[in-house]
Scaffold this motif. Sequence first.
Motif, short mmCIF file in Angstrom:
data_model
loop_
_atom_site.label_atom_id
_atom_site.label_comp_id
_atom_site.label_asym_id
_atom_site.label_seq_id
_atom_site.Cartn_x
_atom_site.Cartn_y
_atom_site.Cartn_z
N ARG A 1 46.75 48.43 52.37
CA ARG A 1 46.88 48.67 51.03
C ARG A 1 48.30 48.56 50.45
N VAL A 2 48.34 48.12 49.07
CA VAL A 2 49.57 48.13 48.32
C VAL A 2 49.51 48.78 47.12
N GLY A 3 50.51 49.49 46.81
CA GLY A 3 50.39 50.36 45.74
C GLY A 3 49.22 51.37 45.48
N GLY A 4 49.35 52.00 44.22
CA GLY A 4 48.23 52.76 43.99
C GLY A 4 48.25 54.27 44.31
N ASP A 5 47.31 54.75 44.28
CA ASP A 5 47.17 56.29 45.02
C ASP A 5 46.76 55.96 46.42
N PHE A 6 47.52 56.62 47.18
CA PHE A 6 47.03 56.50 48.70
C PHE A 6 47.39 57.78 49.39
N PHE A 7 46.82 58.10 50.41
CA PHE A 7 47.14 59.44 51.14
C PHE A 7 46.77 59.24 52.56
N PHE A 8 47.01 60.10 53.50
CA PHE A 8 46.73 60.16 54.99
C PHE A 8 46.39 61.79 55.15
N ASP A 9 44.95 61.79 55.25
CA ASP A 9 44.44 63.25 55.50
C ASP A 9 43.67 63.37 56.61
N PRO A 10 44.16 62.98 57.98
CA PRO A 10 43.24 63.23 58.98
C PRO A 10 42.50 64.61 59.10
N GLN A 11 41.41 64.71 59.68
CA GLN A 11 40.83 66.03 59.85
C GLN A 11 40.67 66.31 61.59
N PRO A 12 40.38 67.62 61.87
CA PRO A 12 40.32 67.81 63.33
C PRO A 12 38.85 67.17 63.63
N GLY A 13 38.80 66.46 64.78
CA GLY A 13 37.94 65.80 65.58
C GLY A 13 37.65 64.24 65.03
N ASP A 14 38.67 63.94 63.96
CA ASP A 14 38.73 62.28 63.68
C ASP A 14 39.35 61.69 65.03
N SER A 15 38.77 60.47 65.17
CA SER A 15 39.35 59.76 65.92
C SER A 15 41.00 59.28 65.64
N PRO A 16 41.89 59.06 66.61
CA PRO A 16 43.34 58.97 66.34
C PRO A 16 43.24 57.47 65.78
N VAL A 17 44.18 57.33 64.80
CA VAL A 17 44.38 56.15 64.27
C VAL A 17 45.90 55.55 64.30
N LYS A 18 46.14 54.29 64.59
CA LYS A 18 47.56 53.74 64.60
C LYS A 18 47.76 53.47 63.38
N LEU A 19 49.03 53.84 62.76
CA LEU A 19 49.38 53.41 61.51
C LEU A 19 50.51 52.57 61.62
N VAL A 20 50.69 51.57 60.54
CA VAL A 20 51.90 50.58 60.17
C VAL A 20 52.33 51.17 58.84
N LYS B 1 43.83 64.79 66.77
CA LYS B 1 44.11 63.63 67.76
C LYS B 1 45.01 62.62 67.13
N MET B 2 46.21 62.40 67.16
CA MET B 2 47.32 61.89 66.30
C MET B 2 47.43 60.59 67.03
#
Length: 119
Positions: A10-29, A62-63
């Motif tokens: 995703r490039v530009g715009g409105d974005f956020f990262f809001d994981p919830q308890p129980g979500d699978s961990p994700v790898k972010l770049v 789970k981060m």
Amino acid sequence: CALDSEVALRVGGDFFFDPQPGDSPVKLVLIAGGVGINPLFSMLLHIADLHGYQEGKGNGYKMGTVKLYYSAKNTSELLFKKNILGLMNAFPGKITCRFHVTQQSSQICEELQPHVTGK
């Protein structure tokens, strides 16, 4: 990512990262240039809080890992660099960063050297 991995970008715009308890961990770049670091630094702080919260409470968060790639003209223009180094030290292997400079003319300080590429 490995060769042939599927990624979301995703490039530009409105974005956020809001994981919830129980979500699978994700790898972010996270990729930033110049002052574009501001929203990504906020995300990085949130992720660090969740890493600390996860370790202290066992609350279901789970981060995954975070890799930040951040570019500026020179190291003096790398905003939040000391804070980012502190997060990498606090969460080794979980939060990493590569700084890239495009017009560096002076010597890069010893603390930043292992994390900087470019001129």
